[in-house]
Design an enzyme around this catalytic site. Structure first.
Site, PDB file in Angstrom:
ATOM      1  N   ASN A 195       0.881  -1.165   0.000  1.00  0.00           N
ATOM      2  CA  ASN A 195       0.000   0.000   0.000  1.00  0.00           C
ATOM      3  C   ASN A 195       0.917   1.214   0.000  1.00  0.00           C
ATOM      4  O   ASN A 195       1.465   1.580   1.032  1.00  0.00           O
ATOM      5  CB  ASN A 195      -0.909  -0.027   1.226  1.00  0.00           C
ATOM      6  CG  ASN A 195      -1.964   1.062   1.181  1.00  0.00           C
ATOM      7  OD1 ASN A 195      -1.879   1.985   0.362  1.00  0.00           O
ATOM      8  ND2 ASN A 195      -2.943   0.961   2.048  1.00  0.00           N
ATOM      9  N   LYS A 236       3.434   0.810   3.107  1.00  0.00           N
ATOM     10  CA  LYS A 236       2.984  -0.215   4.034  1.00  0.00           C
ATOM     11  C   LYS A 236       3.067  -1.554   3.316  1.00  0.00           C
ATOM     12  O   LYS A 236       2.709  -1.624   2.133  1.00  0.00           O
ATOM     13  CB  LYS A 236       1.510   0.078   4.377  1.00  0.00           C
ATOM     14  CG  LYS A 236       1.105  -0.217   5.792  1.00  0.00           C
ATOM     15  CD  LYS A 236      -0.287   0.368   6.017  1.00  0.00           C
ATOM     16  CE  LYS A 236      -1.130  -0.621   6.783  1.00  0.00           C
ATOM     17  NZ  LYS A 236      -2.505  -0.153   6.956  1.00  0.00           N
ATOM     18  N   ARG A 280      -2.441  -2.234  -3.571  1.00  0.00           N
ATOM     19  CA  ARG A 280      -3.703  -1.548  -3.368  1.00  0.00           C
ATOM     20  C   ARG A 280      -3.659  -0.271  -4.203  1.00  0.00           C
ATOM     21  O   ARG A 280      -2.811   0.598  -3.973  1.00  0.00           O
ATOM     22  CB  ARG A 280      -3.876  -1.192  -1.893  1.00  0.00           C
ATOM     23  CG  ARG A 280      -5.142  -0.445  -1.681  1.00  0.00           C
ATOM     24  CD  ARG A 280      -5.336  -0.037  -0.257  1.00  0.00           C
ATOM     25  NE  ARG A 280      -6.708   0.447  -0.133  1.00  0.00           N
ATOM     26  CZ  ARG A 280      -7.141   1.148   0.881  1.00  0.00           C
ATOM     27  NH1 ARG A 280      -6.337   1.433   1.869  1.00  0.00           N
ATOM     28  NH2 ARG A 280      -8.376   1.561   0.919  1.00  0.00           N
ATOM     29  N   HIS A 298     -13.422   1.629  -0.866  1.00  0.00           N
ATOM     30  CA  HIS A 298     -13.468   0.500   0.092  1.00  0.00           C
ATOM     31  C   HIS A 298     -13.981  -0.781  -0.570  1.00  0.00           C
ATOM     32  O   HIS A 298     -14.470  -1.675   0.102  1.00  0.00           O
ATOM     33  CB  HIS A 298     -14.401   0.800   1.287  1.00  0.00           C
ATOM     34  CG  HIS A 298     -13.888   1.799   2.261  1.00  0.00           C
ATOM     35  ND1 HIS A 298     -14.743   2.588   3.011  1.00  0.00           N
ATOM     36  CD2 HIS A 298     -12.642   2.127   2.648  1.00  0.00           C
ATOM     37  CE1 HIS A 298     -14.034   3.377   3.797  1.00  0.00           C
ATOM     38  NE2 HIS A 298     -12.751   3.119   3.598  1.00  0.00           N
ATOM     39  N   LEU A 311     -16.861   0.754   8.799  1.00  0.00           N
ATOM     40  CA  LEU A 311     -16.732   1.922   9.662  1.00  0.00           C
ATOM     41  C   LEU A 311     -15.337   1.973  10.275  1.00  0.00           C
ATOM     42  O   LEU A 311     -15.072   1.365  11.323  1.00  0.00           O
ATOM     43  CB  LEU A 311     -17.799   1.874  10.779  1.00  0.00           C
ATOM     44  CG  LEU A 311     -19.244   1.583  10.327  1.00  0.00           C
ATOM     45  CD1 LEU A 311     -20.164   1.461  11.529  1.00  0.00           C
ATOM     46  CD2 LEU A 311     -19.740   2.669   9.374  1.00  0.00           C
ATOM     47  N   GLY A 312     -14.433   2.648   9.596  1.00  0.00           N
ATOM     48  CA  GLY A 312     -13.080   2.857  10.119  1.00  0.00           C
ATOM     49  C   GLY A 312     -12.868   4.355  10.256  1.00  0.00           C
ATOM     50  O   GLY A 312     -13.811   5.088  10.530  1.00  0.00           O
ATOM     51  N   ASN A 313     -11.623   4.816  10.049  1.00  0.00           N
ATOM     52  CA  ASN A 313     -11.423   6.267  10.006  1.00  0.00           C
ATOM     53  C   ASN A 313     -12.196   6.857   8.844  1.00  0.00           C
ATOM     54  O   ASN A 313     -12.861   7.870   8.977  1.00  0.00           O
ATOM     55  CB  ASN A 313      -9.937   6.589   9.883  1.00  0.00           C
ATOM     56  CG  ASN A 313      -9.259   6.480  11.228  1.00  0.00           C
ATOM     57  OD1 ASN A 313      -9.751   7.013  12.218  1.00  0.00           O
ATOM     58  ND2 ASN A 313      -8.145   5.763  11.274  1.00  0.00           N
ATOM     59  N   GLY A 314     -12.086   6.190   7.690  1.00  0.00           N
ATOM     60  CA  GLY A 314     -13.014   6.457   6.591  1.00  0.00           C
ATOM     61  C   GLY A 314     -14.168   5.491   6.762  1.00  0.00           C
ATOM     62  O   GLY A 314     -13.982   4.406   7.306  1.00  0.00           O
ATOM     63  N   ARG A 371     -13.918  13.505   8.264  1.00  0.00           N
ATOM     64  CA  ARG A 371     -14.626  13.975   7.061  1.00  0.00           C
ATOM     65  C   ARG A 371     -16.097  14.217   7.373  1.00  0.00           C
ATOM     66  O   ARG A 371     -16.718  13.450   8.104  1.00  0.00           O
ATOM     67  CB  ARG A 371     -14.527  12.947   5.939  1.00  0.00           C
ATOM     68  CG  ARG A 371     -13.134  12.765   5.414  1.00  0.00           C
ATOM     69  CD  ARG A 371     -13.120  11.783   4.242  1.00  0.00           C
ATOM     70  NE  ARG A 371     -11.812  11.143   4.168  1.00  0.00           N
ATOM     71  CZ  ARG A 371     -11.619   9.857   3.900  1.00  0.00           C
ATOM     72  NH1 ARG A 371     -12.639   9.064   3.630  1.00  0.00           N
ATOM     73  NH2 ARG A 371     -10.397   9.361   3.873  1.00  0.00           N
ATOM     74  N   GLY A 410     -16.827  -0.710  13.418  1.00  0.00           N
ATOM     75  CA  GLY A 410     -17.861  -1.735  13.212  1.00  0.00           C
ATOM     76  C   GLY A 410     -17.537  -3.039  13.928  1.00  0.00           C
ATOM     77  O   GLY A 410     -18.426  -3.699  14.469  1.00  0.00           O
ATOM     78  N   GLU A 411     -16.239  -3.399  13.973  1.00  0.00           N
ATOM     79  CA  GLU A 411     -15.853  -4.659  14.609  1.00  0.00           C
ATOM     80  C   GLU A 411     -15.739  -4.547  16.124  1.00  0.00           C
ATOM     81  O   GLU A 411     -15.923  -5.534  16.829  1.00  0.00           O
ATOM     82  CB  GLU A 411     -14.498  -5.133  14.045  1.00  0.00           C
ATOM     83  CG  GLU A 411     -14.569  -5.558  12.593  1.00  0.00           C
ATOM     84  CD  GLU A 411     -13.188  -5.693  11.951  1.00  0.00           C
ATOM     85  OE1 GLU A 411     -12.220  -6.011  12.677  1.00  0.00           O
ATOM     86  OE2 GLU A 411     -13.080  -5.467  10.737  1.00  0.00           O
ATOM     87  N   GLU A 437      -8.344  -6.495   4.276  1.00  0.00           N
ATOM     88  CA  GLU A 437      -8.082  -6.044   2.908  1.00  0.00           C
ATOM     89  C   GLU A 437      -6.794  -6.644   2.356  1.00  0.00           C
ATOM     90  O   GLU A 437      -6.721  -6.984   1.183  1.00  0.00           O
ATOM     91  CB  GLU A 437      -8.027  -4.509   2.867  1.00  0.00           C
ATOM     92  CG  GLU A 437      -9.421  -3.898   2.983  1.00  0.00           C
ATOM     93  CD  GLU A 437      -9.404  -2.398   3.203  1.00  0.00           C
ATOM     94  OE1 GLU A 437      -9.173  -1.976   4.350  1.00  0.00           O
ATOM     95  OE2 GLU A 437      -9.628  -1.651   2.239  1.00  0.00           O
TER      96      GLU A 437
HETATM   97  P1  ADP Z   1      -8.647   2.830   8.947  1.00  0.00           P
HETATM   98  O1  ADP Z   1      -9.758   3.399   8.130  1.00  0.00           O
HETATM   99  O2  ADP Z   1      -7.546   3.806   9.220  1.00  0.00           O
HETATM  100  O3  ADP Z   1      -8.179   1.455   8.487  1.00  0.00           O
HETATM  101  P2  ADP Z   1      -9.710   1.369  11.246  1.00  0.00           P
HETATM  102  O4  ADP Z   1     -10.532   0.401  10.487  1.00  0.00           O
HETATM  103  O5  ADP Z   1      -8.512   0.885  11.950  1.00  0.00           O
HETATM  104  O6  ADP Z   1      -9.327   2.639  10.369  1.00  0.00           O
HETATM  105  O7  ADP Z   1     -10.692   2.078  12.310  1.00  0.00           O
HETATM  106  C1  ADP Z   1     -10.283   3.133  13.107  1.00  0.00           C
HETATM  107  C2  ADP Z   1     -11.426   3.492  14.039  1.00  0.00           C
HETATM  108  O8  ADP Z   1     -11.793   2.331  14.808  1.00  0.00           O
HETATM  109  C3  ADP Z   1     -11.117   4.595  15.050  1.00  0.00           C
HETATM  110  O9  ADP Z   1     -12.200   5.492  15.134  1.00  0.00           O
HETATM  111  C4  ADP Z   1     -10.991   3.824  16.355  1.00  0.00           C
HETATM  112  O10 ADP Z   1     -11.373   4.612  17.449  1.00  0.00           O
HETATM  113  C5  ADP Z   1     -11.972   2.708  16.137  1.00  0.00           C
HETATM  114  N1  ADP Z   1     -11.692   1.591  17.070  1.00  0.00           N
HETATM  115  C6  ADP Z   1     -10.641   0.754  17.046  1.00  0.00           C
HETATM  116  N2  ADP Z   1     -10.690  -0.088  18.108  1.00  0.00           N
HETATM  117  C7  ADP Z   1     -11.807   0.244  18.808  1.00  0.00           C
HETATM  118  C8  ADP Z   1     -12.424  -0.225  19.998  1.00  0.00           C
HETATM  119  N3  ADP Z   1     -11.893  -1.226  20.693  1.00  0.00           N
HETATM  120  N4  ADP Z   1     -13.561   0.362  20.394  1.00  0.00           N
HETATM  121  C9  ADP Z   1     -14.083   1.379  19.697  1.00  0.00           C
HETATM  122  N5  ADP Z   1     -13.572   1.874  18.578  1.00  0.00           N
HETATM  123  C10 ADP Z   1     -12.445   1.319  18.134  1.00  0.00           C
END
Ligand code: ADP
Length: 382
Positions: A7, A14, A75, A164, A193-196, A225, A315-316, A367
């Site tokens: 990446n 990465k 990627r 995504h 549901l991540g940073n994006g 965002r 989400g996880e 991914e």
């Molecule tokens: P990216 O889009 O950078 O790959 P990730 O999928 O790692 O991002 O998601 C990052 C988000 O997940 C952040 O908002 C972080 O706070 C949230 N997160 C990670 N671990 C936990 C947790 N144990 N509980 C709640 N939120 C979490």
């Protein structure tokens, strides 16, 4: 087959080395500050992507022993309208990715730097490009078209592309498996549901709508965002004298959870809300409400979802956020099993009650694994 997944960003690289058949990660890492001045202002410690690759090569040597890498999977963020599948890279493909630079000015040029660095170092190495947009090539026109004059599309490629895709495809296939369905019998809504963050409507295993559009800014409230907003706000800000770069920064890096709650980290925001912070509580409400609206819309788009699937960092991991979203979906008959929702696990799982009209799943995304598997499949099919 040993696949090196890359990446490549403008100032970072990465990597993950995977044994595809064993489904194992052999090593992974990150080279940062490529081309950036050293902390003391001196010459960069890592001059360019070729120098970064030398560092990666040294790290790989330690784990490879007498084995060799069989292929590299990249990627690539933007595949435009051309790429609907992962492809074997050659000069023509590299140039085609480069021609898409205007659509992803921060990402595609960096992806190409990674591809060229590998080609220089290992000229015989098969390289595969796996595109973030590809899975969304199946979007029907009513989902990808903006209601704007035609020349914006023909001259500038302004339409909805979605992102995504690798994650949405991987997670949708895993979710189908968990429900005992073949991929093409699966209708559902995937929430990455991540940073994006993006939501995708899946019908018969294909993406038929997705919340990110021309760029990853459209759609859900994200870490930094804004997601959807009235486009006139941009015009208003421009008339107030804010430059294009300022507006870009404002909406991509200073908005979302960060703007609403002061932090872009969901953990921090949830903790603050639980401790009584009113801004954090509003931030969670806005984020969950906006997401629930997309779930309702996509339930309609797919003709009745058979599953609602949470994935990526939030989400996880955030049972609190999942439960806030589910609370708003009562009208769809969604009901979480409170105990199952609390479980922490790396395994795909169901978190709704048996009576829930739509099963709710948590499916961890991967991914890198998806890119490695796609790379192996393309190389094997040569
Ligand atoms: P990216 O889009 O950078 O790959 P990730 O999928 O790692 O991002 O998601 C990052 C988000 O997940 C952040 O908002 C972080 O706070 C949230 N997160 C990670 N671990 C936990 C947790 N144990 N509980 C709640 N939120 C979490």
């Amino acid at each position: 087959m040993l696949v090196l997944v890359i990446n490549s960003g403008s100032s970072s690289l990465k990597y993950q080395l995977r044994d595809v058949a064993a489904g194992a990660v052999l090593t992974e890492g990150l080279v940062e500050r490529i081309g950036m001045p050293a902390p003391d202002g001196g010459a960069p410690e890592v001059a360019d992507h070729a120098a970064a690759l030398e560092q990666v090569d040294a790290a790989l040597h330690a784990v490879l022993g007498d084995r060799a890498i069989d292929a590299v999977g990249h990627r690539v963020v933007h595949g435009g309208e051309r790429f609907a599948e992962p492809v074997l890279v050659d000069n023509e493909i590299t140039r085609a990715i480069e021609r898409l630079n205007p659509l992803a000015p921060l990402h595609n040029p960096a992806n190409v730097l990674g591809i060229r660095a590998i080609a220089e170092k290992w000229p015989e190495m098969p390289q595969v490009a796996v595109f973030d947009t590809a899975f969304h090539r199946t979007l029907p026109e009513h989902a990808w078209r903006y209601a704007v004059p035609e020349w914006l599309y023909t001259r500038h490629g302004i339409r909805r592309y979605g992102f995504h895709g690798t994650s949405h495809q991987y997670v949708s296939s895993k979710a189908a498996g968990l429900l005992g369905l073949s991929d093409d019998a699966f209708d559902g809504v995937i929430l990455h549901l991540g940073n994006g963050a993006s939501a995708t409507a899946i019908q018969a295993g294909r993406s038929v709508d997705t919340s990110m559009g021309f760029t990853p800014l459209e759609g859900l409230v994200m870490g930094t965002r804004s997601g959807d907003l009235d486009p006139s706000i941009l015009v208003f800000l421009a008339r107030q004298g804010h430059s294009a770069d300022e507006i870009d920064e404002l909406l991509n890096r200073e908005s979302g959870l960060k703007a609403l709650a002061g932090s872009n980290d969901m953990r921090t925001v949830v903790e603050a809300a639980e401790a009584g912070d009113a801004r954090a509580a509003v931030a969670l409400d806005v984020t969950a409400y906006r997401l629930a609206k997309y779930v309702g819309a996509y339930h309609v788009a797919v003709g009745g979802a058979k599953a609602l699937v949470f994935t990526a960092g939030i989400g996880e991991n955030s049972w609190q956020f999942r439960s806030r979203v589910a609370e708003r979906l009562g009208a769809l008959g969604v009901e979480l099993d409170a105990d199952a929702n609390l479980v922490r696990s790396k395994e795909p799982r169901v978190i709704s009650t048996p009576g829930s009209k739509i099963p709710v799943l948590v499916v961890p995304t991967d991914e890198e694994r998806a890119i490695a598997e796609a790379t192996a499949a393309v190389v094997n099919a040569r």
